[in-house]
Design an enzyme around this catalytic site. Structure first.
Site, PDB file in Angstrom:
ATOM      1  N   CYS A  87      -1.633  -6.056  -2.424  1.00 33.85           N
ATOM      2  CA  CYS A  87      -1.692  -5.187  -2.514  1.00 33.85           C
ATOM      3  C   CYS A  87      -2.887  -4.077  -1.834  1.00 33.85           C
ATOM      4  O   CYS A  87      -3.867  -4.478  -2.049  1.00 33.85           O
ATOM      5  CB  CYS A  87      -2.504  -5.283  -4.010  1.00 33.85           C
ATOM      6  SG  CYS A  87      -1.363  -5.813  -5.181  1.00 33.85           S
TER       7      CYS A  87
ATOM      8  N   PRO B 107      -6.701   0.641  -1.086  1.00 37.06           N
ATOM      9  CA  PRO B 107      -6.420   2.020   0.558  1.00 37.06           C
ATOM     10  C   PRO B 107      -7.056   1.326   2.540  1.00 37.06           C
ATOM     11  O   PRO B 107      -6.681   1.972   3.453  1.00 37.06           O
ATOM     12  CB  PRO B 107      -8.174   3.156   0.271  1.00 37.06           C
ATOM     13  CG  PRO B 107      -8.611   2.142   0.071  1.00 37.06           C
ATOM     14  CD  PRO B 107      -8.045   1.315  -0.976  1.00 37.06           C
TER      15      PRO B 107
ATOM     16  N   CYS C 290     -11.284  -6.744  -8.352  1.00 36.60           N
ATOM     17  CA  CYS C 290     -13.219  -6.759  -8.915  1.00 36.60           C
ATOM     18  C   CYS C 290     -14.269  -6.660  -9.914  1.00 36.60           C
ATOM     19  O   CYS C 290     -13.786  -5.593 -10.712  1.00 36.60           O
ATOM     20  CB  CYS C 290     -12.999  -4.721  -8.193  1.00 36.60           C
ATOM     21  SG  CYS C 290     -12.288  -4.627  -7.310  1.00 36.60           S
TER      22      CYS C 290
ATOM     23  N   LYS D 161      -9.594  -3.894   3.447  1.00 39.06           N
ATOM     24  CA  LYS D 161      -9.791  -5.753   4.278  1.00 39.06           C
ATOM     25  C   LYS D 161      -8.876  -5.582   4.910  1.00 39.06           C
ATOM     26  O   LYS D 161      -8.827  -6.262   5.603  1.00 39.06           O
ATOM     27  CB  LYS D 161      -9.271  -5.890   2.605  1.00 39.06           C
ATOM     28  CG  LYS D 161     -10.163  -6.513   1.612  1.00 39.06           C
ATOM     29  CD  LYS D 161      -9.762  -6.832   0.421  1.00 39.06           C
ATOM     30  CE  LYS D 161     -10.921  -6.843  -0.726  1.00 39.06           C
ATOM     31  NZ  LYS D 161     -10.981  -5.729  -1.544  1.00 39.06           N
TER      32      LYS D 161
ATOM     33  N   ASP E 213       1.939  -1.867  -0.158  1.00 38.37           N
ATOM     34  CA  ASP E 213       1.506  -1.535  -1.498  1.00 38.37           C
ATOM     35  C   ASP E 213       1.888  -1.012  -2.096  1.00 38.37           C
ATOM     36  O   ASP E 213       3.073  -0.215  -1.965  1.00 38.37           O
ATOM     37  CB  ASP E 213       0.096  -0.242  -1.226  1.00 38.37           C
ATOM     38  CG  ASP E 213      -0.711   0.312  -2.674  1.00 38.37           C
ATOM     39  OD1 ASP E 213      -1.799  -0.764  -2.241  1.00 38.37           O
ATOM     40  OD2 ASP E 213      -0.332   0.622  -3.211  1.00 38.37           O
TER      41      ASP E 213
END
Length: 348
Positions: free
Chosen positions: A182, A185, A327, A188, A214
């Site tokens: 995933c 943007p 997150c 990572k 993605d």
């Protein structure tokens, strides 16, 4: 699809907040005051839920909330493959680290900009100032212009400190095939590519590569656009549902006479599984989430997160490594997902 809608909604909220913020001209750089005046940074459902989860002790609960109500410091990473990386690091260490102490008057005696001690070679830095403070405070103009310029030409990447951790834990080497499930943007992804190139011998291309996937085609296009700054041929961008990411095949020794003889299923040395989530770990940078928070978001994403993690493990080599990250602070989205993988016998 629930994760996709959630991320789209968050992006729309952020854009709306940006539009509203243009009309605000604070007389000081107190972003904490700005947070307090624009948002109700309290949610009793949040308090009750996380107190029951005991993610911090009762003695530390008030301190925990106080941290969540302070703005997130700005952080960035120096591109280790840039020919100017040493110059940029030297300018930070020998110029801004000292000059900002005199340009800003602070009561807490905290250095305005510091290297993150856990990131190798002083390549990651954190400023105690939020992005809004950097934009609004004239005293910080030179530092802000430095960050903007170096970011535009690809010498640094703006990235939250916590976002830098999962790629480091993957322990990537130059010959590794890495799947970022995933990716957009892409901060990572770029970090993984930098590690692959940096761990290779100077002047030669690495044998490994990164496949960045993605679900959102627009975010994939953004990732491709951003990747041009890296000038790498070791990246493939794909557009699939992560939980249904297809099996890949690799022809390592192509022979025109026998094109199908050397084709093997591609299993990955490393998999980064940074899944869609409720995002309640981002309250410091997105305080509008306080009023929207509820238990339903995390519960609704749990099954999707489990499916993505299972697919990632199925594409991993024996002896490989997968890092699962979110997150969110919610155990339903974190420990409970890992527990499901353990129950399935997929994790050793």
């Amino acid at each position: 699809m629930g994760g996709r809608r959630r991320r789209k909604g968050l992006n729309e909220n952020k854009e709306n907040m940006k539009k509203r913020s243009k009309s605000i001209e604070p007389s000081s750089i107190s972003t904490i005051d700005l947070h307090s005046s624009r948002f109700n940074i309290q949610n009793l459902n949040f308090d009750n839920y996380y107190q029951e989860q005991r993610i911090v002790t009762s003695q530390h609960w008030d301190s925990f909330l106080n941290v969540l109500r302070t703005p997130l410091p700005s952080s960035f990473r120096i591109n280790s493959n840039s020919q100017f990386s040493e110059d940029i690091r030297s300018q930070l260490e020998n110029d801004f680290l000292h000059s900002l102490r005199f340009e800003t008057v602070e009561e807490d005696n905290v250095d305005p900009v510091i290297p993150l001690p856990w990131y190798p070679e002083n390549l990651a830095w954190q400023s105690k100032f939020s992005r809004m403070q950097l934009r609004k405070n004239q005293t910080l103009t030179r530092f802000h212009e430095f960050l903007k310029l170096q970011s535009e030409i690809g010498n640094i990447t703006r990235q939250e400190a916590v976002s830098m951790v999962p790629p480091l834990l993957l322990d990537v080497h130059s010959n590794h095939f890495v799947l970022d499930m995933c990716a957009a943007p892409g901060s990572k992804t770029f970090q993984l590519l930098e590690i692959i190139h940096k761990s290779n011998e100077a002047g030669s291309l690495p044998d490994g590569m990164v496949i960045a996937n993605d679900l959102d085609i627009q975010r994939c296009n953004l990732l491709i656009h951003q990747a041009k700054r890296l000038c790498t041929s070791n990246l493939i961008v794909t557009n699939h549902e992560a939980q249904n990411f297809p099996g890949c095949f690799l022809n390592r020794n192509y022979d025109a006479m026998e094109p199908d003889q050397n084709i093997d299923q591609l299993l990955f040395d490393r998999v980064l599984c940074d899944v869609p989530c409720s995002g309640d770990g981002t309250l410091r940078k997105a305080p509008e989430l306080w009023r929207k928070w509820n238990t339903g978001t995390g519960n609704g994403l749990h099954n999707l997160q489990v499916l993505i993690a299972i697919q990632g493990l199925s594409l991993l080599k024996v002896g490989g490594r997968m890092v699962y990250s979110t997150c969110s602070m919610n155990p339903i989205e974190n420990e409970a997902v890992v527990a499901e993988e353990l129950k399935c016998g997929l994790v050793l």
